[in-house]
Design an enzyme around this catalytic site. Structure first.
Site, PDB file in Angstrom:
ATOM      1  N   ASP A  32      -8.876  11.632   6.524  1.00 51.26           N
ATOM      2  CA  ASP A  32      -7.841  11.496   7.552  1.00 51.26           C
ATOM      3  C   ASP A  32      -7.278  10.082   7.466  1.00 51.26           C
ATOM      4  OD1 ASP A  32      -9.647   9.837   8.753  1.00 51.26           O
ATOM      5  OD2 ASP A  32      -9.930  11.050  10.555  1.00 51.26           O
ATOM      6  N   GLU A  33      -6.594   9.638   8.516  1.00 51.93           N
ATOM      7  CA  GLU A  33      -5.919   8.345   8.392  1.00 51.93           C
ATOM      8  C   GLU A  33      -6.855   7.150   8.537  1.00 51.93           C
ATOM      9  OE1 GLU A  33      -2.324   8.426  10.686  1.00 51.93           O
ATOM     10  OE2 GLU A  33      -1.623  10.177   9.569  1.00 51.93           O
ATOM     11  N   ILE A  85      -7.874   2.360  -0.300  1.00 48.33           N
ATOM     12  CA  ILE A  85      -7.584   3.199   0.868  1.00 48.33           C
ATOM     13  C   ILE A  85      -6.113   3.597   0.810  1.00 48.33           C
ATOM     14  CG2 ILE A  85      -7.515   3.273   3.385  1.00 48.33           C
ATOM     15  CD1 ILE A  85      -9.836   1.133   3.229  1.00 48.33           C
ATOM     16  N   ARG A  93       0.820  -1.218   0.000  1.00 46.88           N
ATOM     17  CA  ARG A  93       0.000   0.000   0.000  1.00 46.88           C
ATOM     18  C   ARG A  93       0.854   1.268   0.000  1.00 46.88           C
ATOM     19  NH1 ARG A  93      -5.064   0.656   4.071  1.00 46.88           N
ATOM     20  NH2 ARG A  93      -5.605  -1.294   3.080  1.00 46.88           N
ATOM     21  N   MET A 152     -11.737   3.200  -5.176  1.00 44.19           N
ATOM     22  CA  MET A 152     -11.837   1.947  -4.439  1.00 44.19           C
ATOM     23  C   MET A 152     -10.497   1.485  -3.863  1.00 44.19           C
ATOM     24  SD  MET A 152     -14.934   1.093  -4.318  1.00 44.19           S
ATOM     25  CE  MET A 152     -14.868  -0.629  -3.925  1.00 44.19           C
ATOM     26  N   HIS A 183     -19.224   9.842   0.616  1.00 42.85           N
ATOM     27  CA  HIS A 183     -19.707   8.530   1.052  1.00 42.85           C
ATOM     28  C   HIS A 183     -21.228   8.529   0.946  1.00 42.85           C
ATOM     29  CE1 HIS A 183     -19.497   4.724   3.172  1.00 42.85           C
ATOM     30  NE2 HIS A 183     -20.539   5.126   3.881  1.00 42.85           N
TER      31      HIS A 183
HETATM   32  C1  GRF Z   1     -20.732   7.128  -4.998  1.00 47.40           C
HETATM   33  O1  GRF Z   1     -21.890   6.561  -4.497  1.00 47.40           O
HETATM   34  C2  GRF Z   1     -19.857   7.627  -3.874  1.00 47.40           C
HETATM   35  O2  GRF Z   1     -20.578   8.055  -2.750  1.00 47.40           O
HETATM   36  C3  GRF Z   1     -19.051   6.404  -3.525  1.00 47.40           C
HETATM   37  O3  GRF Z   1     -18.818   5.768  -4.748  1.00 47.40           O
HETATM   38  C4  GRF Z   1     -19.838   6.096  -5.683  1.00 47.40           C
HETATM   39  C5  GRF Z   1     -19.176   6.626  -6.902  1.00 47.40           C
HETATM   40  O4  GRF Z   1     -20.078   6.830  -7.954  1.00 47.40           O
HETATM   41  N1  GRF Z   1     -17.864   6.761  -2.806  1.00 47.40           N
HETATM   42  P1  GRF Z   1     -19.630   7.571  -9.272  1.00 47.40           P
HETATM   43  O5  GRF Z   1     -18.455   6.768  -9.844  1.00 47.40           O
HETATM   44  O6  GRF Z   1     -19.221   8.961  -8.918  1.00 47.40           O
HETATM   45  O7  GRF Z   1     -20.821   7.522 -10.167  1.00 47.40           O
END
Ligand code: GRF
Length: 210
Positions: free
Chosen positions: A148-149, A94, A67, A92, A111
């Site tokens: 943040d972390e 961290i 990572r 996707m 989120h």
């Molecule tokens: C969204 O629902 C966001 O909240 C999440 O991932 C999704 C990304 O959707 N973190 P998109 O690729 O922006 O359509």
């Protein structure tokens, strides 16, 4: 005022990226998206970026030994473009502490739930909405927060709320939340670019316009 230099990190369809591109095009944010970094090739987010002549980079975490190596590479790509604000939009992966050290209070994530509920490692995509429906809560929404972390733990910039309906499926709820995400993210970026976010511990105070 000079435009804030923005980098966006993606892994999927990029509808939030599109909302940010549109906000920039419409002059709603005093910022410019200079690079889009994706964990995957062949995702629609990259096409959206290319259509708007934004530089794209594909960095697949699977190709790095750990990572930290990956985090350093992402950070390097952003730093060499003098990026001032990083927007994670469906990214996707961290990123480790090294990233946060390099972009302290200069990276945001969105989120699809009302944090601090329904967040953390393993809660992403439709799993979030499934958990929300299962829990019986009457409201959900989206959260834009600083990175943040931890995972989904940074100071909250803003949230938007939607009802959870009796006949909701994860898909219908996701769609309702997504509409609000497309309003929330450009708004948070706008406030950042106007220098109106003041961080006091876990709280983000939105300063009024001077
Ligand atoms: C969204 O629902 C966001 O909240 C999440 O991932 C999704 C990304 O959707 N973190 P998109 O690729 O922006 O359509």
């Amino acid at each position: 005022m000079e435009k804030v230099r923005i980098g966006v990190l993606v892994s999927g369809g990029g509808t939030n990226l599109q909302a940010l591109i549109d906000a920039e095009d419409e002059g709603k944010i005093n910022g410019k998206i200079l690079v889009v970094i994706s964990t995957k090739e062949n995702v629609y987010a990259l096409q959206r970026a290319k259509k708007h002549n934004i530089d794209t980079v594909i960095l697949d975490p699977k190709k790095y030994s750990d990572r930290l190596e990956y985090t350093k590479t992402v950070t390097e790509e952003l730093k060499r473009r003098n990026i001032e604000l990083v927007c994670l939009a469906g990214f996707m992966c961290i990123l480790g502490p090294y990233f946060v050290e390099n972009f302290p209070n200069r990276a945001m994530n969105i989120h699809p739930a009302l944090l601090p509920s329904f967040g953390g490692e393993g809660l992403y995509g439709h799993l979030v909405h499934e958990s929300v429906i299962k829990s019986g809560v009457k409201f959900s929404g989206c959260t834009v927060h600083l990175v943040d972390e931890g995972c989904d733990t940074g100071p909250i910039i803003l949230q938007r709320v939607v009802p959870v309906l009796d006949d909701d499926t994860p898909e219908t709820l996701a769609e309702r939340v997504l509409q609000e995400e497309h309003l929330a993210y450009p708004e948070a970026v706008r406030l950042f670019c106007e220098g109106r976010l003041e961080i006091k511990g876990k709280r983000v105070i939105i300063k009024s316009r001077v």
